[in-house]
Write a protein that holds these residues in place. Structure first.
Motif, PDB file in Angstrom:
ATOM      1  N   TRP A  47       0.826  -1.208   0.000  1.00  0.00           N
ATOM      2  CA  TRP A  47       0.000   0.000   0.000  1.00  0.00           C
ATOM      3  C   TRP A  47       0.863   1.262   0.000  1.00  0.00           C
ATOM      4  O   TRP A  47       0.468   2.281  -0.568  1.00  0.00           O
ATOM      5  CB  TRP A  47      -0.928   0.016   1.208  1.00  0.00           C
ATOM      6  N   VAL A  48       2.018   1.212   0.639  1.00  0.00           N
ATOM      7  CA  VAL A  48       2.876   2.399   0.747  1.00  0.00           C
ATOM      8  C   VAL A  48       3.463   2.777  -0.612  1.00  0.00           C
ATOM      9  O   VAL A  48       3.465   3.958  -0.993  1.00  0.00           O
ATOM     10  CB  VAL A  48       4.005   2.164   1.781  1.00  0.00           C
ATOM     11  N   ILE A  49       3.965   1.813  -1.353  1.00  0.00           N
ATOM     12  CA  ILE A  49       4.684   2.116  -2.600  1.00  0.00           C
ATOM     13  C   ILE A  49       3.778   2.772  -3.654  1.00  0.00           C
ATOM     14  O   ILE A  49       4.140   3.812  -4.212  1.00  0.00           O
ATOM     15  CB  ILE A  49       5.393   0.855  -3.123  1.00  0.00           C
ATOM     16  N   PRO A  50       2.591   2.235  -3.940  1.00  0.00           N
ATOM     17  CA  PRO A  50       1.728   2.939  -4.911  1.00  0.00           C
ATOM     18  C   PRO A  50       1.271   4.309  -4.408  1.00  0.00           C
ATOM     19  O   PRO A  50       1.154   5.249  -5.193  1.00  0.00           O
ATOM     20  CB  PRO A  50       0.530   2.006  -5.095  1.00  0.00           C
ATOM     21  N   ALA A  51       1.035   4.418  -3.103  1.00  0.00           N
ATOM     22  CA  ALA A  51       0.611   5.712  -2.566  1.00  0.00           C
ATOM     23  C   ALA A  51       1.743   6.733  -2.653  1.00  0.00           C
ATOM     24  O   ALA A  51       1.500   7.919  -2.937  1.00  0.00           O
ATOM     25  CB  ALA A  51       0.149   5.554  -1.119  1.00  0.00           C
ATOM     26  N   ALA A  52       2.978   6.300  -2.422  1.00  0.00           N
ATOM     27  CA  ALA A  52       4.121   7.210  -2.549  1.00  0.00           C
ATOM     28  C   ALA A  52       4.283   7.656  -3.997  1.00  0.00           C
ATOM     29  O   ALA A  52       4.547   8.843  -4.272  1.00  0.00           O
ATOM     30  CB  ALA A  52       5.397   6.527  -2.056  1.00  0.00           C
ATOM     31  N   THR A  53       4.108   6.734  -4.910  1.00  0.00           N
ATOM     32  CA  THR A  53       4.192   7.081  -6.326  1.00  0.00           C
ATOM     33  C   THR A  53       3.099   8.071  -6.706  1.00  0.00           C
ATOM     34  O   THR A  53       3.354   9.056  -7.412  1.00  0.00           O
ATOM     35  CB  THR A  53       4.082   5.809  -7.190  1.00  0.00           C
ATOM     36  N   ALA A  54       1.890   7.828  -6.215  1.00  0.00           N
ATOM     37  CA  ALA A  54       0.778   8.735  -6.509  1.00  0.00           C
ATOM     38  C   ALA A  54       1.018  10.115  -5.893  1.00  0.00           C
ATOM     39  O   ALA A  54       0.742  11.141  -6.533  1.00  0.00           O
ATOM     40  CB  ALA A  54      -0.533   8.147  -5.980  1.00  0.00           C
ATOM     41  N   GLY A  55       1.528  10.162  -4.674  1.00  0.00           N
ATOM     42  CA  GLY A  55       1.814  11.448  -4.042  1.00  0.00           C
ATOM     43  C   GLY A  55       2.866  12.231  -4.794  1.00  0.00           C
ATOM     44  O   GLY A  55       2.746  13.449  -4.969  1.00  0.00           O
ATOM     45  N   TYR A  56       3.890  11.542  -5.240  1.00  0.00           N
ATOM     46  CA  TYR A  56       4.952  12.202  -6.003  1.00  0.00           C
ATOM     47  C   TYR A  56       4.417  12.716  -7.339  1.00  0.00           C
ATOM     48  O   TYR A  56       4.640  13.879  -7.707  1.00  0.00           O
ATOM     49  CB  TYR A  56       6.122  11.248  -6.231  1.00  0.00           C
ATOM     50  N   LEU A  57       3.737  11.845  -8.079  1.00  0.00           N
ATOM     51  CA  LEU A  57       3.244  12.239  -9.401  1.00  0.00           C
ATOM     52  C   LEU A  57       2.193  13.337  -9.312  1.00  0.00           C
ATOM     53  O   LEU A  57       2.190  14.272 -10.126  1.00  0.00           O
ATOM     54  CB  LEU A  57       2.690  11.024 -10.142  1.00  0.00           C
ATOM     55  N   TYR A  58       1.312  13.258  -8.319  1.00  0.00           N
ATOM     56  CA  TYR A  58       0.298  14.305  -8.163  1.00  0.00           C
ATOM     57  C   TYR A  58       0.960  15.647  -7.870  1.00  0.00           C
ATOM     58  O   TYR A  58       0.583  16.675  -8.439  1.00  0.00           O
ATOM     59  CB  TYR A  58      -0.688  13.939  -7.047  1.00  0.00           C
ATOM     60  N   SER A  59       1.952  15.630  -6.986  1.00  0.00           N
ATOM     61  CA  SER A  59       2.662  16.872  -6.658  1.00  0.00           C
ATOM     62  C   SER A  59       3.366  17.433  -7.892  1.00  0.00           C
ATOM     63  O   SER A  59       3.339  18.640  -8.151  1.00  0.00           O
ATOM     64  CB  SER A  59       3.687  16.622  -5.558  1.00  0.00           C
ATOM     65  N   ARG A  60       3.974  16.554  -8.630  1.00  0.00           N
ATOM     66  CA  ARG A  60       4.708  16.976  -9.827  1.00  0.00           C
ATOM     67  C   ARG A  60       3.763  17.590 -10.857  1.00  0.00           C
ATOM     68  O   ARG A  60       4.041  18.656 -11.424  1.00  0.00           O
ATOM     69  CB  ARG A  60       5.444  15.780 -10.410  1.00  0.00           C
ATOM     70  N   PHE A  61       2.643  16.918 -11.130  1.00  0.00           N
ATOM     71  CA  PHE A  61       1.691  17.442 -12.121  1.00  0.00           C
ATOM     72  C   PHE A  61       1.013  18.707 -11.638  1.00  0.00           C
ATOM     73  O   PHE A  61       0.731  19.605 -12.429  1.00  0.00           O
ATOM     74  CB  PHE A  61       0.650  16.375 -12.477  1.00  0.00           C
ATOM     75  N   THR A  62       0.745  18.808 -10.354  1.00  0.00           N
ATOM     76  CA  THR A  62       0.109  20.005  -9.816  1.00  0.00           C
ATOM     77  C   THR A  62       1.029  21.215  -9.946  1.00  0.00           C
ATOM     78  O   THR A  62       0.601  22.287 -10.367  1.00  0.00           O
ATOM     79  CB  THR A  62      -0.276  19.793  -8.339  1.00  0.00           C
ATOM     80  N   VAL A  63       2.291  21.040  -9.603  1.00  0.00           N
ATOM     81  CA  VAL A  63       3.250  22.140  -9.712  1.00  0.00           C
ATOM     82  C   VAL A  63       3.498  22.483 -11.179  1.00  0.00           C
ATOM     83  O   VAL A  63       3.614  23.656 -11.539  1.00  0.00           O
ATOM     84  CB  VAL A  63       4.564  21.792  -8.974  1.00  0.00           C
ATOM     85  N   ALA A  64       3.545  21.482 -12.062  1.00  0.00           N
ATOM     86  CA  ALA A  64       3.749  21.736 -13.488  1.00  0.00           C
ATOM     87  C   ALA A  64       2.572  22.499 -14.090  1.00  0.00           C
ATOM     88  O   ALA A  64       2.746  23.256 -15.049  1.00  0.00           O
ATOM     89  CB  ALA A  64       3.951  20.421 -14.230  1.00  0.00           C
ATOM     90  N   SER A  65       1.399  22.326 -13.492  1.00  0.00           N
ATOM     91  CA  SER A  65       0.207  23.033 -13.978  1.00  0.00           C
ATOM     92  C   SER A  65       0.050  24.408 -13.338  1.00  0.00           C
ATOM     93  O   SER A  65      -0.945  25.085 -13.579  1.00  0.00           O
ATOM     94  CB  SER A  65      -1.042  22.210 -13.692  1.00  0.00           C
TER      95      SER A  65
END
Length: 167
Positions: free
Chosen positions: A12-30
């Protein structure tokens, strides 16, 4: 119900960490801001841990009295807890551990993004506090889950060891 394994929590930790990273990255890029854990989320994690520990107090008391009774066989056996209460407590602890693992992963991903970005905002400390609170929630849940396990019967362990010797 089987006890929660570390690999399950990592699952559960690994997919959630990936999602947190990618969401942060896309949010800042937008053009948005890095997600920051609000103070009420941190306090909620701590409150969940405390409430779960309060719910488990009768189980802790029963296990302590049972250990005292094993030391002194003349002492009266403690009154048993309602088995449905124990099952509900284990289910709640397991669900809390998995939910806490999700939050740990999410916070790890967001913190990972914040640390790896060229400009580290001051809000990283709120996310670190949320990570610590979520870890505390997972640890409390795992302790309570372990406390609710049935002790192994001495006759079962003796027969199991004899069965291993025969085979």
């Amino acid at each position: 119900m089987k006890p929660t394994k570390v690999l399950t929590l990592l699952g559960w930790v690994i997919p959630a960490a990936t999602a947190g990273y990618l969401y942060s990255r896309f949010t800042v890029a937008s053009g948005g801001q890095v997600p920051v854990a609000p103070i009420n989320l941190i306090l909620t994690f701590v409150a969940i841990s405390v409430i779960l520990a309060i719910f488990a107090a009768p189980m802790f008391r029963y296990r302590r009295e049972l250990a005292q009774q094993r030391k002194d066989p003349a002492a009266p056996r403690p009154k048993r807890l309602n088995p449905f209460y124990a099952v509900r407590l284990v289910a709640l602890a397991k669900a809390t551990a998995i939910a806490g693992a999700l939050f740990v992963g999410w916070q790890l991903g967001v913190i990972w993004f914040q640390i790896s970005s060229p400009v580290t905002p001051g809000s990283v400390w709120q996310n670190v506090a949320a990570l610590i609170a979520a870890k505390i929630m997972v640890i409390v849940a795992l302790i309570i889950e372990r406390i609710c396990r049935l002790p192994q019967d001495s006759s079962e362990t003796a027969s199991a060891s004899q069965g291993e010797a025969i085979a």
